[in-house]
Write a protein that holds these residues in place. Structure first.
Motif, short mmCIF file in Angstrom:
data_model
loop_
_atom_site.label_atom_id
_atom_site.label_comp_id
_atom_site.label_asym_id
_atom_site.label_seq_id
_atom_site.Cartn_x
_atom_site.Cartn_y
_atom_site.Cartn_z
N LEU A 42 0.85 -1.05 -0.01
CA LEU A 42 0.17 -0.02 0.07
C LEU A 42 0.92 1.32 -0.01
CD1 LEU A 42 -2.75 1.36 0.42
CD2 LEU A 42 -2.53 1.24 2.84
N ARG A 43 2.03 1.24 0.88
CA ARG A 43 2.80 2.47 0.95
C ARG A 43 3.43 2.70 -0.75
NH1 ARG A 43 4.70 -0.03 5.73
NH2 ARG A 43 6.71 -0.38 4.80
N ARG A 44 4.01 1.64 -1.37
CA ARG A 44 4.55 1.88 -2.36
C ARG A 44 3.64 2.11 -3.67
NH1 ARG A 44 7.80 -2.39 -0.29
NH2 ARG A 44 9.78 -1.71 -0.03
N CYS A 74 4.04 5.77 -5.53
CA CYS A 74 4.07 5.79 -7.06
C CYS A 74 2.97 6.62 -7.58
CB CYS A 74 4.00 4.54 -7.33
SG CYS A 74 5.71 3.43 -7.33
N GLN A 75 1.82 6.40 -7.18
CA GLN A 75 0.45 7.21 -7.96
C GLN A 75 0.67 8.46 -7.17
OE1 GLN A 75 -1.43 5.91 -10.18
NE2 GLN A 75 -2.50 7.92 -10.17
N GLY A 76 1.17 8.89 -6.27
CA GLY A 76 1.29 10.28 -5.91
C GLY A 76 2.37 10.96 -6.59
N LEU A 77 3.43 10.40 -7.05
CA LEU A 77 4.35 11.03 -7.76
C LEU A 77 3.89 11.03 -9.20
CD1 LEU A 77 7.73 9.08 -6.38
CD2 LEU A 77 6.96 11.63 -5.99
N LEU A 78 3.16 10.12 -9.83
CA LEU A 78 2.71 10.28 -11.15
C LEU A 78 1.66 11.41 -11.10
CD1 LEU A 78 3.14 8.80 -13.84
CD2 LEU A 78 1.49 7.22 -13.17
N PHE A 79 0.80 11.53 -10.08
CA PHE A 79 -0.25 12.48 -9.95
C PHE A 79 0.47 14.01 -9.97
CE2 PHE A 79 -3.55 15.12 -8.05
CZ PHE A 79 -4.53 15.04 -8.91
N LEU A 103 9.91 19.50 -13.94
CA LEU A 103 9.26 19.05 -12.54
C LEU A 103 8.38 17.74 -12.80
CD1 LEU A 103 8.32 19.03 -9.48
CD2 LEU A 103 6.49 20.61 -10.33
N ALA A 104 7.78 17.67 -13.89
CA ALA A 104 6.68 16.56 -14.38
C ALA A 104 7.49 15.22 -14.52
CB ALA A 104 5.75 16.82 -15.24
N ALA A 105 8.70 15.38 -15.35
CA ALA A 105 9.50 14.23 -15.73
C ALA A 105 10.38 13.79 -14.42
CB ALA A 105 10.74 14.64 -16.85
N GLY A 106 10.71 14.72 -13.59
CA GLY A 106 11.61 14.33 -12.59
C GLY A 106 10.44 13.54 -11.58
N VAL A 107 9.45 13.75 -11.21
CA VAL A 107 8.42 12.95 -10.31
C VAL A 107 8.23 11.74 -10.82
CG1 VAL A 107 7.88 15.20 -8.96
CG2 VAL A 107 6.51 14.27 -11.07
N SER A 108 7.81 11.63 -12.24
CA SER A 108 7.52 10.61 -12.84
C SER A 108 8.72 9.37 -12.66
CB SER A 108 7.34 10.86 -14.54
OG SER A 108 6.16 11.51 -14.58
N LEU A 109 10.03 9.72 -13.09
CA LEU A 109 11.12 8.96 -12.80
C LEU A 109 11.30 8.55 -11.43
CD1 LEU A 109 13.53 11.06 -15.36
CD2 LEU A 109 12.56 8.75 -15.73
N ALA A 110 11.08 9.67 -10.37
CA ALA A 110 10.99 9.35 -9.23
C ALA A 110 10.04 7.96 -8.73
CB ALA A 110 10.86 10.20 -8.06
N GLY A 111 8.85 8.02 -9.52
CA GLY A 111 7.81 7.08 -9.12
C GLY A 111 8.31 5.77 -9.79
N LEU A 112 9.11 5.69 -11.03
CA LEU A 112 9.50 4.30 -11.67
C LEU A 112 10.75 3.91 -10.56
CD1 LEU A 112 9.62 2.79 -14.25
CD2 LEU A 112 11.35 4.32 -15.10
N VAL A 126 10.79 4.09 -7.46
CA VAL A 126 10.24 3.15 -6.28
C VAL A 126 9.42 1.93 -6.91
CG1 VAL A 126 8.36 3.49 -4.73
CG2 VAL A 126 9.63 5.53 -5.16
N TRP A 127 8.85 2.30 -7.99
CA TRP A 127 8.31 0.67 -8.50
C TRP A 127 9.42 -0.40 -8.69
CZ3 TRP A 127 9.68 -1.52 -13.33
CH2 TRP A 127 8.96 -2.42 -13.80
N ALA A 128 10.68 0.14 -9.25
CA ALA A 128 11.64 -0.75 -9.80
C ALA A 128 12.37 -1.30 -8.41
CB ALA A 128 12.70 -0.03 -10.61
N PHE A 129 12.33 -0.57 -7.42
CA PHE A 129 13.16 -1.05 -6.12
C PHE A 129 12.35 -1.48 -5.00
CE2 PHE A 129 16.17 1.41 -8.75
CZ PHE A 129 17.21 0.56 -8.88
#
Length: 397
Positions: free
Chosen positions: A206-208, A212-217, A363-372, A374-377
């Protein structure tokens, strides 16, 4: 679930969540009306999302405690009142306060989504929740178009009057169509909130998923908060043209049913990684291709598609964690999502003021990559989630 009920739930979700987004394409008009700067006008979006996050944190858990039909209709009455106050606000300070109240009371959509999950057969849950989410997402994506057209015809305040009337109508319809559902939790509101934190502590998936969705949003918020300024300043658009452009985002709602079917078939995890990567690529495309309306439209459509697909796949997974605590699970998930969105909107105002459209896209690209990342690791995200109808004693109270 009857098809008519699915349609009504989808419509209700779309109309209520749209209240959070009506202001985005109107910021230039709001700034002129109240005599404030564009940066100051951006605060409207931020405060509405903060209000929504507060509503998600303190009101949404009531979906596991209070009778759902009564809770829904009372919140809709509160939303209608807040919208009327927004429509007649004479001062910017009052308008900002009321914007928070609009956000707080608009959590009805997030009460109805877990309700749809409760009513749906287990083997069809992803598809049916995807259909209801499709209505919610259309509300998000069409809100900008509708508010732009209404503002062009009747002025920017008109959309608040119209939406207030729609909330009253929805309350009447939902009271007649939603089945009575009294949740099993009986230990009181304080205990209910404590179990929300238990979920945060004990459920890494749930946390992850929420992060991930928060960063994507956050990427979604950065793009759509700044795009009106870009279209007006760079391309000379008026409100009617902005409304037409915003229609490209509505196509992103087609992701919801598709994502629900993928999740039902077990492809939710890899498809989620693809959605995060797609969002980052589209933010980059919007930055380098901002001189072309077609490029901006393609980037906006695919960014919205990625955000909505990831959300449906995330909710399919987290709703399987605790069958008796879906409203509280949604509280954790959506509070995280809209807190990230509010922070991103605030950051977008600052970055756009200093760096223009490029700053918002970075900013949009950076937070999307941060979400990726979190998903990958996040290895536990990849574990198969089995339905557990009952949680630990602390969650069953």
């Amino acid at each position: 679930m009857r098809r008519s009920l699915v349609v009504v739930l989808a419509l209700a979700c779309g109309l209520t969540v749209a209240n959070l987004y009506y202001s985005q394409p109107l910021l230039d008009l709001i700034a002129d009306a109240f005599g404030v700067s564009q940066g100051a006008a951006t605060i409207v979006v931020t405060l509405t999302q903060i209000g929504y996050a507060l509503g998600l944190l303190f009101l949404l858990p009531l979906g596991d405690l209070a009778e759902n039909r009564k809770l829904t209709t009372r919140l809709l009455a509160g939303t209608a009142t807040a919208l009327l106050l927004a429509a007649v606000s004479p001062a910017y300070s009052l308008f900002l306060v009321v914007s928070v109240l609009v956000g707080v009371t608009s959590v009805v959509a997030q009460i109805l989504v877990p309700l749809a999950a409760h009513l749906a057969p287990e083997d069809q849950r992803g598809a049916l929740v995807g259909k209801v989410m499709g209505g919610l997402l259309l509300g998000i994506l069409l809100a900008r178009t509708v508010s732009s057209f209404v503002a062009d015809l009747f002025g920017w305040r008109a959309i608040y009057f119209i939406s207030a009337a729609l909330m009253v109508g929805l309350a009447v319809v939902l009271r007649r169509m939603i089945p009575v559902r009294q949740p099993s939790h009986t230990a009181g509101y304080g205990s209910l909130l404590r179990t929300v934190w238990d979920l945060v502590r004990t459920e890494p998936t749930l946390r992850r998923r929420a992060l991930c969705q928060g960063l994507l949003f956050g990427a979604f918020s950065a793009f759509w908060t700044a795009i009106a300024y870009e279209l007006i300043g760079e391309h000379g658009f008026g409100q009617a043209q902005i409304a037409i452009f915003a229609l490209v985002g509505a196509g992103g709602a087609t992701a919801a049913p598709l994502a629900g079917k993928l999740a039902d078939r077990g492809y939710g995890v890899p498809a989620s990684g693809g959605a995060l990567l797609l969002a980052a690529l589209m933010a980059g495309l919007a930055a380098v291709g901002h001189g072309s309306i077609v490029v901006l439209a393609v980037a906006g459509f695919l960014l919205d598609f990625a955000v909505q697909a990831h959300q449906v796949m995330s909710q399919h997974e987290i709703y399987a964690l605790r069958a008796d605590a879906r409203a509280r699970i949604n509280t954790v998930f959506m509070t995280t999502v809209f807190t990230c969105g509010a922070l991103s909107s605030a950051a977008t105002g600052l970055l756009h003021h200093r760096y223009g459209w490029t700053g918002a896209c970075v900013l949009a690209a950076g937070v999307s990559l941060a979400g990726l990342a979190v998903w990958a690791f996040g290895p536990s995200l990849h574990a198969k989630v089995a339905l557990r109808p009952e949680g630990p004693p602390s969650l069953r109270r």
